[in-house]
Write a protein that holds these residues in place. Structure first.
Motif, PDB file in Angstrom:
ATOM      1  N   LEU A 256      -4.722  -0.104   1.667  1.00  0.00           N
ATOM      2  CA  LEU A 256      -4.348  -0.552   0.322  1.00  0.00           C
ATOM      3  C   LEU A 256      -3.518  -1.827   0.389  1.00  0.00           C
ATOM      4  CD1 LEU A 256      -5.534   2.137  -0.583  1.00  0.00           C
ATOM      5  CD2 LEU A 256      -3.476   2.550  -1.915  1.00  0.00           C
TER       6      LEU A 256
ATOM      7  N   GLY B  67       0.830  -1.195   0.000  1.00  0.00           N
ATOM      8  CA  GLY B  67       0.000   0.000   0.000  1.00  0.00           C
ATOM      9  C   GLY B  67       0.861   1.239   0.000  1.00  0.00           C
TER      10      GLY B  67
ATOM     11  N   ASP C  57      -4.553  -5.481  -1.242  1.00  0.00           N
ATOM     12  CA  ASP C  57      -3.647  -6.204  -2.128  1.00  0.00           C
ATOM     13  C   ASP C  57      -3.337  -7.587  -1.557  1.00  0.00           C
ATOM     14  OD1 ASP C  57      -1.937  -6.560  -4.364  1.00  0.00           O
ATOM     15  OD2 ASP C  57      -0.208  -5.834  -3.239  1.00  0.00           O
TER      16      ASP C  57
ATOM     17  N   ALA D 174      -3.918   0.323  -7.188  1.00  0.00           N
ATOM     18  CA  ALA D 174      -5.099   0.227  -6.330  1.00  0.00           C
ATOM     19  C   ALA D 174      -6.257   1.017  -6.925  1.00  0.00           C
ATOM     20  CB  ALA D 174      -4.763   0.735  -4.934  1.00  0.00           C
TER      21      ALA D 174
ATOM     22  N   SER E 274      -4.170  -6.014  -6.036  1.00  0.00           N
ATOM     23  CA  SER E 274      -3.928  -4.846  -6.877  1.00  0.00           C
ATOM     24  C   SER E 274      -2.881  -5.144  -7.932  1.00  0.00           C
ATOM     25  CB  SER E 274      -3.457  -3.653  -6.010  1.00  0.00           C
ATOM     26  OG  SER E 274      -4.445  -3.274  -5.085  1.00  0.00           O
TER      27      SER E 274
END
Length: 336
Positions: A98, A42, A102, A288, A331
């Motif tokens: 994030l 992230g 992922d 993302a 992601s």
């Protein structure tokens, strides 16, 4: 769950200027969450407007590191709920959220857009941002990167003249972002002139807290008005419905993908146009954002394209604006 933090200073291809600031580098925090030998990534960038630095985000996260590493991770939504009770800034929450998305997608072996039940056959084309500079420099940037949609940063004494000159060099769609620099009178005066020059919409012309001015602008402007600085968190969406035609969601400002998904749903229920924007992130953050593409009307995800040097692989954007999604799940991010 293992938590890793790393600061990167991302060099930009060109000096990036908006109405209130200029910079040649973008500091960014990359968070890695590792579970079952799988790692999710992230990102959140620093931002002087919101008094956020990489160091301040790292301090926040390190303060709860033991709790994070002891957390029984199941889904990003449950993890985000845990994070919101820890007093973190939304920027720090975003980097963690994030990474959690992922990680979750990779553990499920599915890209996030598929987990959310969306189809990537159709999606909006990202704009390419042209920061404030001399007209010669702005034209040079356009020629360097021919693109179907440009976001033009404005907030000078000669904004309409700048757009008029840029129009001589391209047939691309223009979007204008004044970053809070205009008055009500300027906006209403400029709007018809800019519409004649092929401008699609105006983004955040007035100061973020000038709600009465924005309501008047929305009713009198010949161009649609999109909120940015006025739309930070979930509770702002409903208020924006009375003052704007659409909203620009920034993952860093709202706290990640988890609240962004709810904001998208709420905005659509209200009949607002939905855009997601970037904060000059690397491919980590851009990948993302790309997972949300099928749900959006507009997107500003050119951050990695503005960098002189990237730090990760993931989603790629071709020269004709086509998004190439990675085969990796989540992601799709791999840090170099």
């Amino acid at each position: 769950m293992k938590v890793s933090l790393k600061k990167y200073t991302l060099p930009l291809k060109h000096t990036f200027s908006i109405s209130r600031e200029s910079h040649d580098f973008q500091d960014s925090l990359i968070v890695a969450l590792e579970l079952h030998e799988t790692t999710g990534y992230g990102e959140a960038t620093s931002n002087p407007y919101y008094s956020i630095t990489v160091e301040s985000m790292m301090k926040e996260i390190k303060a709860i590191r033991k709790e994070l590493e002891a957390f029984n991770f199941t889904t990003p939504e449950v993890f985000h709920q845990f994070l919101t009770g820890k007093g973190l800034t939304n920027f720090a929450v975003c980097a963690l959220d994030l990474a959690a998305h992922d990680l979750y997608g990779k553990l499920q072996n599915k890209p996030l857009y598929q987990i959310w039940g969306t189809d990537i056959q159709t999606y909006p084309t990202t704009n390419y941002t042209i920061g404030i500079a001399s007209i010669e420099k702005m034209v040079s940037k356009m020629k360097e990167t021919p693109w179907p949609i440009y976001k033009i940063k404005l907030g000078t004494d000669d904004d309409v003249a700048i757009v008029r000159e840029l129009r001589k060099h391209t047939d691309a769609v223009f979007r204008i972002d004044a970053n809070c620099a205009w008055t009500f009178e300027e906006t209403i005066h400029n709007a018809p002139l800019l519409k004649d020059l092929g401008v699609e919409f105006l983004e955040q012309p007035l100061k973020a807290d000038d709600w009465s001015g924005m309501e008047k602008v929305m009713h009198k402007s010949v161009l649609p008005i999109i909120a940015d600085e006025s739309c930070i968190v979930e509770t702002d969406v409903e208020k924006c419905g009375l003052h704007f035609n659409g909203i620009n969601i920034k993952l860093t400002k709202c706290g990640g993908l988890t609240p962004a998904l709810r904001m998208i749903k709420k905005a659509k229920e209200m009949g607002l146009k939905v855009m997601v924007g970037c904060m000059t992130e690397s491919t980590v953050g851009i990948s993302a954002i790309a997972q949300l593409l099928p749900q959006l009307d507009y997107v500003d995800m050119d951050g990695a394209m503005l960098l002189k040097k990237d730090i990760a692989s993931g989603v790629e954007i071709t020269k004709d604006g086509i998004v190439q999604f990675p085969k990796i799940a989540g992601s799709g991010v791999t840090l170099w």
